[in-house]
Design a protein around this motif. Structure first.
Motif, PDB file in Angstrom:
ATOM      1  N   SER A 402       0.830  -1.207   0.000  1.00 49.64           N
ATOM      2  CA  SER A 402       0.000   0.000   0.000  1.00 49.64           C
ATOM      3  C   SER A 402       0.863   1.255   0.000  1.00 49.64           C
ATOM      4  CB  SER A 402      -0.911   0.012   1.231  1.00 49.64           C
ATOM      5  OG  SER A 402      -1.764  -1.107   1.211  1.00 49.64           O
ATOM      6  N   LEU A 403       1.947   1.223   0.773  1.00 49.27           N
ATOM      7  CA  LEU A 403       2.850   2.376   0.829  1.00 49.27           C
ATOM      8  C   LEU A 403       3.477   2.637  -0.537  1.00 49.27           C
ATOM      9  CD1 LEU A 403       4.197   4.502   2.649  1.00 49.27           C
ATOM     10  CD2 LEU A 403       5.985   2.828   3.158  1.00 49.27           C
ATOM     11  N   ALA A 404       3.901   1.576  -1.212  1.00 52.08           N
ATOM     12  CA  ALA A 404       4.484   1.730  -2.552  1.00 52.08           C
ATOM     13  C   ALA A 404       3.450   2.272  -3.543  1.00 52.08           C
ATOM     14  CB  ALA A 404       5.023   0.382  -3.041  1.00 52.08           C
ATOM     15  N   SER A 405       2.216   1.799  -3.420  1.00 50.07           N
ATOM     16  CA  SER A 405       1.145   2.274  -4.310  1.00 50.07           C
ATOM     17  C   SER A 405       0.916   3.773  -4.150  1.00 50.07           C
ATOM     18  CB  SER A 405      -0.162   1.529  -4.011  1.00 50.07           C
ATOM     19  OG  SER A 405       0.015   0.143  -4.140  1.00 50.07           O
ATOM     20  N   ALA A 406       1.037   4.266  -2.906  1.00 44.66           N
ATOM     21  CA  ALA A 406       0.800   5.684  -2.643  1.00 44.66           C
ATOM     22  C   ALA A 406       2.014   6.549  -2.981  1.00 44.66           C
ATOM     23  CB  ALA A 406       0.427   5.872  -1.170  1.00 44.66           C
ATOM     24  N   LEU A 407       3.227   6.047  -2.690  1.00 44.18           N
ATOM     25  CA  LEU A 407       4.410   6.905  -2.785  1.00 44.18           C
ATOM     26  C   LEU A 407       5.190   6.821  -4.095  1.00 44.18           C
ATOM     27  CD1 LEU A 407       6.124   6.847   0.752  1.00 44.18           C
ATOM     28  CD2 LEU A 407       4.656   8.587  -0.254  1.00 44.18           C
ATOM     29  N   ILE A 408       5.256   5.632  -4.704  1.00 45.76           N
ATOM     30  CA  ILE A 408       6.082   5.503  -5.912  1.00 45.76           C
ATOM     31  C   ILE A 408       5.639   6.473  -7.016  1.00 45.76           C
ATOM     32  CG2 ILE A 408       6.761   3.949  -7.802  1.00 45.76           C
ATOM     33  CD1 ILE A 408       8.381   3.547  -5.261  1.00 45.76           C
ATOM     34  N   PRO A 409       4.321   6.658  -7.270  1.00 44.71           N
ATOM     35  CA  PRO A 409       3.928   7.667  -8.273  1.00 44.71           C
ATOM     36  C   PRO A 409       4.424   9.074  -7.916  1.00 44.71           C
ATOM     37  CG  PRO A 409       2.080   6.229  -7.772  1.00 44.71           C
ATOM     38  CD  PRO A 409       3.147   5.909  -6.777  1.00 44.71           C
ATOM     39  N   VAL A 410       4.418   9.400  -6.621  1.00 44.19           N
ATOM     40  CA  VAL A 410       4.900  10.717  -6.173  1.00 44.19           C
ATOM     41  C   VAL A 410       6.407  10.825  -6.406  1.00 44.19           C
ATOM     42  CG1 VAL A 410       5.136  12.252  -4.171  1.00 44.19           C
ATOM     43  CG2 VAL A 410       3.050  10.900  -4.467  1.00 44.19           C
ATOM     44  N   PHE A 411       7.144   9.762  -6.102  1.00 41.37           N
ATOM     45  CA  PHE A 411       8.592   9.773  -6.317  1.00 41.37           C
ATOM     46  C   PHE A 411       8.944   9.835  -7.801  1.00 41.37           C
ATOM     47  CE2 PHE A 411       8.920   7.340  -2.075  1.00 41.37           C
ATOM     48  CZ  PHE A 411       9.047   8.528  -1.370  1.00 41.37           C
ATOM     49  N   ILE A 412       8.118   9.208  -8.644  1.00 40.05           N
ATOM     50  CA  ILE A 412       8.348   9.264 -10.093  1.00 40.05           C
ATOM     51  C   ILE A 412       8.260  10.704 -10.586  1.00 40.05           C
ATOM     52  CG2 ILE A 412       7.245   8.718 -12.325  1.00 40.05           C
ATOM     53  CD1 ILE A 412       6.724   5.888 -11.188  1.00 40.05           C
ATOM     54  N   VAL A 413       7.224  11.414 -10.138  1.00 41.26           N
ATOM     55  CA  VAL A 413       7.048  12.818 -10.530  1.00 41.26           C
ATOM     56  C   VAL A 413       8.187  13.662  -9.968  1.00 41.26           C
ATOM     57  CG1 VAL A 413       5.557  14.849 -10.379  1.00 41.26           C
ATOM     58  CG2 VAL A 413       4.543  12.588 -10.698  1.00 41.26           C
ATOM     59  N   LEU A 414       8.555  13.426  -8.701  1.00 41.37           N
ATOM     60  CA  LEU A 414       9.650  14.169  -8.088  1.00 41.37           C
ATOM     61  C   LEU A 414      10.945  13.966  -8.873  1.00 41.37           C
ATOM     62  CD1 LEU A 414      10.957  15.808  -5.790  1.00 41.37           C
ATOM     63  CD2 LEU A 414      11.187  13.664  -4.505  1.00 41.37           C
ATOM     64  N   ALA A 415      11.220  12.712  -9.252  1.00 37.45           N
ATOM     65  CA  ALA A 415      12.447  12.410 -10.004  1.00 37.45           C
ATOM     66  C   ALA A 415      12.505  13.191 -11.314  1.00 37.45           C
ATOM     67  CB  ALA A 415      12.532  10.910 -10.271  1.00 37.45           C
ATOM     68  N   SER A 416      11.337  13.379 -11.953  1.00 33.69           N
ATOM     69  CA  SER A 416      11.303  14.085 -13.245  1.00 33.69           C
ATOM     70  C   SER A 416      11.616  15.573 -13.104  1.00 33.69           C
ATOM     71  CB  SER A 416       9.935  13.897 -13.911  1.00 33.69           C
ATOM     72  OG  SER A 416       8.931  14.559 -13.160  1.00 33.69           O
ATOM     73  N   THR A 417      11.545  16.106 -11.868  1.00 39.34           N
ATOM     74  CA  THR A 417      11.839  17.529 -11.653  1.00 39.34           C
ATOM     75  C   THR A 417      13.302  17.758 -11.274  1.00 39.34           C
ATOM     76  OG1 THR A 417      11.317  17.504  -9.275  1.00 39.34           O
ATOM     77  CG2 THR A 417       9.483  17.872 -10.802  1.00 39.34           C
ATOM     78  N   LEU A 418      14.024  16.677 -10.967  1.00 41.37           N
ATOM     79  CA  LEU A 418      15.409  16.813 -10.541  1.00 41.37           C
ATOM     80  C   LEU A 418      16.347  16.856 -11.730  1.00 41.37           C
ATOM     81  CD1 LEU A 418      15.346  14.241  -7.582  1.00 41.37           C
ATOM     82  CD2 LEU A 418      15.037  16.717  -7.442  1.00 41.37           C
ATOM     83  N   VAL A 419      17.397  17.650 -11.625  1.00 46.30           N
ATOM     84  CA  VAL A 419      18.352  17.844 -12.727  1.00 46.30           C
ATOM     85  C   VAL A 419      19.542  16.900 -12.546  1.00 46.30           C
ATOM     86  CG1 VAL A 419      19.752  19.554 -13.964  1.00 46.30           C
ATOM     87  CG2 VAL A 419      17.669  20.265 -12.778  1.00 46.30           C
ATOM     88  N   ASN A 420      20.048  16.378 -13.656  1.00 50.18           N
ATOM     89  CA  ASN A 420      21.234  15.508 -13.659  1.00 50.18           C
ATOM     90  C   ASN A 420      21.097  14.300 -12.722  1.00 50.18           C
ATOM     91  OD1 ASN A 420      22.542  17.263 -15.461  1.00 50.18           O
ATOM     92  ND2 ASN A 420      23.273  18.543 -13.778  1.00 50.18           N
ATOM     93  N   VAL A 421      19.925  13.696 -12.750  1.00 48.25           N
ATOM     94  CA  VAL A 421      19.663  12.526 -11.907  1.00 48.25           C
ATOM     95  C   VAL A 421      19.124  11.399 -12.781  1.00 48.25           C
ATOM     96  CG1 VAL A 421      18.185  11.617 -10.066  1.00 48.25           C
ATOM     97  CG2 VAL A 421      19.173  13.882  -9.833  1.00 48.25           C
ATOM     98  N   ASP A 422      19.618  10.188 -12.541  1.00 44.78           N
ATOM     99  CA  ASP A 422      19.013   9.037 -13.214  1.00 44.78           C
ATOM    100  C   ASP A 422      17.677   8.780 -12.520  1.00 44.78           C
ATOM    101  OD1 ASP A 422      18.237   6.223 -13.661  1.00 44.78           O
ATOM    102  OD2 ASP A 422      20.111   6.132 -14.776  1.00 44.78           O
ATOM    103  N   GLN A 423      16.580   9.088 -13.223  1.00 43.75           N
ATOM    104  CA  GLN A 423      15.253   9.046 -12.602  1.00 43.75           C
ATOM    105  C   GLN A 423      14.885   7.650 -12.128  1.00 43.75           C
ATOM    106  OE1 GLN A 423      12.504  10.882 -15.364  1.00 43.75           O
ATOM    107  NE2 GLN A 423      13.695  12.770 -15.467  1.00 43.75           N
TER     108      GLN A 423
END
Length: 490
Positions: A402-423
């Motif tokens: 359940s935690l992964a279902s709630a947080l992984i989509p949020v982390f995916i979006v967060l990763a897309s906003t970070l610069v020079n990071v392997d998402q």
């Protein structure tokens, strides 16, 4: 104890009411237009789900049915994402709500549960655990090492954390009883806590060891088009789990002092239990062959053959169900499968997908992390902050799926906003942290199974859980700065 249980039961209607209040308030909040109506409703359903998941006001399968109904009704009556002038319609929303059931990751989890059931039917996991414990000896430290080793080896072949704990814990308690100690003795606490902490550690190390890993890899594949193979996951995560296992050994023998340093009758207990199992039977031999073959196909995915993890696992289950060739019948396996787990898993994937597709996850990511200015921080500082957030959030969740279902989509979006990071790498590391169930008995189902034996208290669990979590946190940072950079994960 019964009074506490009654109070807890009496609070359940209150939590359900609170979930509906949160759903209503978030749905009716003024929308400035920066979030689609469907996204706002998806966030309202997420809040509803999180309250039910955290409080366990209803069982996970029941909450899943409620989530499906809410997605169908609320998104069905919301403006379409493609054309806001028309409603999406309940028929299309129902397809969306049931979309998780057609996902290949759900098929893999279901197949993994069938594999775990095969171990239960044949008792192969018990034989393996007893065999390892018979080798390590009867000194307390050796048995602690043996309990960790059993959990590691079973993680390769039993893709269910609860099933692995269920195999090892009764054996360890049997050894404690044979020595004439109570099941709530220090020795029992030492051995049982060690075994379930090791189970959680290897949920990180092996892709097929835990259902929540399937959630993460599914979202990563859908959003980034990257399929993380069994071998790649092992390359990334196994060093973490190996180092954590070493730390676990020293933490346990240092912090929980047993009544004795040697279980004099331990060898005889194991020998007797192995004798009671008798010689290896035909179904066990066939299951060993199937399991080793399956492990070979998992480990060589995309290297020696084109078959993905889900496909080879389903083929293996089909063979295990065949008359004469297989190891069990449908009648034997059906009552052993936790069908509710499959429903919860499918609904979790669906809810995460809805949050991503309606821009709800993007809005939530900005609301939670936007003010931190993470995009301007060094990568290590970002990982440090997000990992602390992840660990603290886990305190409220009994289910890592359940935690992964709630947080992984949020982390995916967060990763897309970070610069020079392997998402992909950033999201995967946070998935490793989602498997941190070290702090409380309620942090993972396998912990609760062990806690139910009465072998230890919450205080005992915390005694090992706090240093283990701190070590795990520092190890995440160390590997992010070194190993994961060197091998190209970050």
């Amino acid at each position: 104890m019964s009074t506490q249980t009654e109070k807890k039961l009496n609070l359940k209607p209150l939590w359900i009411a609170l979930a509906f209040v949160a759903l209503t308030i978030i749905t009716l909040l003024p929308n400035g237009g920066d979030l689609p109506v469907a996204g706002q409703r998806a966030l309202a359903i997420l809040a509803f789900a999180v309250i039910l998941w955290v409080t366990e006001a209803v069982s996970y399968p029941v909450s899943s049915a409620m989530i499906i109904a809410l997605v169908t009704l609320m998104l069905g009556l919301a403006p379409s994402m493609e054309d806001p002038t028309i409603e999406l319609g309940t028929s299309d929303a129902l397809k969306m709500a049931l979309g998780g059931f057609s996902n290949s990751a759900v098929a893999l989890v279901a197949a993994a549960l069938f594999l775990a059931a095969a171990m239960q039917v044949t008792n192969l996991h018990k034989r393996l655990a007893l065999w390892i414990l018979s080798i390590v000896g009867t000194k307390t430290k050796a048995i602690v090492f043996g309990a960790i080793l059993v959990s590691i080896i079973l993680a390769f072949f039993v893709p269910s954390a609860t099933a692995r704990a269920g195999a090892v814990v009764p054996i360890l308690l049997g050894m404690v009883a044979a020595f004439g100690l109570a099941k709530d003795s220090r020795l029992a606490a030492l051995l049982v806590i060690t075994s379930v902490q090791a189970v959680s550690i290897w949920n990180v190390g092996i892709k097929t060891a835990a259902a929540q890993n399937m959630v993460a890899t599914n979202f990563i594949k859908e959003q980034f088009g990257v399929d993380i193979t069994w071998g790649a996951w092992f390359l990334y995560a196994a060093p973490f789990s190996i180092l954590m296992s070493i730390a676990l050994f020293f933490i346990m023998i240092t912090l929980i002092k047993p009544e004795t340093n040697n279980i004099a009758g331990g060898k005889e207990v194991i020998k007797k239990q192995l004798h009671d199992l008798g010689p290896l039977k035909g179904p066990e031999i066939r299951l060993i062959i199937a399991s080793v073959t399956l492990l070979f196909f998992w480990a060589t995915e995309s290297k020696l053959h084109p078959f993905d993890t889900t496909t080879v696992t389903i083929v293996a289950i089909a063979i295990l169900l065949l008359p004469k060739i297989g190891v069990y019948t449908w009648k034997e396996v059906e009552p052993l499968i936790p069908w509710g787990t499959i429903i919860v898993f499918a609904v979790g994937i669906m809810l995460g997908t809805v949050l991503l597709n309606t821009q709800g996850a993007a809005w939530l990511s900005d609301a939670v992390f936007g003010s931190m200015g993470l995009d301007s921080l060094p990568l290590l500082a970002t990982i440090a902050l997000v990992t602390i957030f992840n660990i603290l959030i886990h305190l409220g969740f009994a289910s890592a799926t359940s935690l992964a279902s709630a947080l992984i989509p949020v982390f995916i979006v967060l990763a897309s906003t970070l610069v020079n990071v392997d998402q992909v790498g950033f999201v995967l590391i946070q998935q490793f942290v989602i498997s941190f169930g070290f702090l409380l008995p309620i942090s993972a189902p396998q912990n609760m199974l062990a806690y139910g034996t009465g072998a230890f208290t919450t205080k005992d669990f915390l005694k090992s859980g706090i240093p283990l979590t701190i070590f795990g946190y520092l190890l995440i940072l160390l590997l992010s700065a070194t190993y994961w950079k060197w091998i190209g994960l970050l």
